[in-house]
Design a protein around this motif. Structure first.
Motif: not given
Length: 155
Positions: A18-22, A25-32
């Motif tokens: 589980v990634r925190r910032y991604q 689909d590879g797009s960044l989350t708000a935190a990312g």
């Protein structure tokens, strides 16, 4: 160091994969995005250069979108004929091109034809003989020496 110890060097509460910032689909989350902006500004402060932004997958999808296909009522006769010709050509090509069969599929077909089908046929014949003999014995109330056996053998 004790060999029965288990060391953990990750972030508490995080799960494997589980990634925190991604997103998946590879797009960044708000935190990312926030973290990327912070890293960009830090890089610019240290080097005095601005990083070139890469196009995101969403930007690429917007620029490369296909034109909306027309319904048949909106098409001209020439466009319909072109589409029919294309479909016919594709079907002809598919029928002329030999289908590739994998080694697993060849093995499965061989086992099915050489082993399973004959075995199932034999079992089916034996079952049919047995059921027929039981039916004849039941209908005609045959017992003892008059009884019909499926394998021509007395039990």
């Amino acid at each position: 160091m004790n060999s029965n110890e288990l060391m953990h060097h990750g972030v508490l509460g995080m799960h494997w994969g589980v990634r925190r910032y991604q997103n998946k689909d590879g797009s960044l989350t708000a935190a990312g995005r926030k973290r990327a902006d912070k890293l960009d500004s830090e890089y610019q402060r240290l080097t005095g250069k601005k990083l070139a932004k890469k196009k995101s997958s969403a930007d690429v999808k917007k620029t490369e979108s296909k034109p909306k296909s027309k319904s048949i009522g909106e098409m001209t006769n020439e466009e319909i004929q072109e589409k029919i010709n294309r479909i016919t050509l594709e079907q002809n090509l598919k029928s002329l091109t030999p289908k590739e069969i994998s080694a697993g599929e060849r093995f499965t077909k061989k086992v099915m034809n050489d082993v399973i089908t004959p075995a199932a046929t034999d079992v089916g014949k034996q079952l049919a003989r047995s059921m027929f003999a039981d039916g004849v014995n039941k209908v005609f109330n045959l017992e003892g020496d008059n009884k019909v056996y499926a394998n021509n053998k007395k039990k």
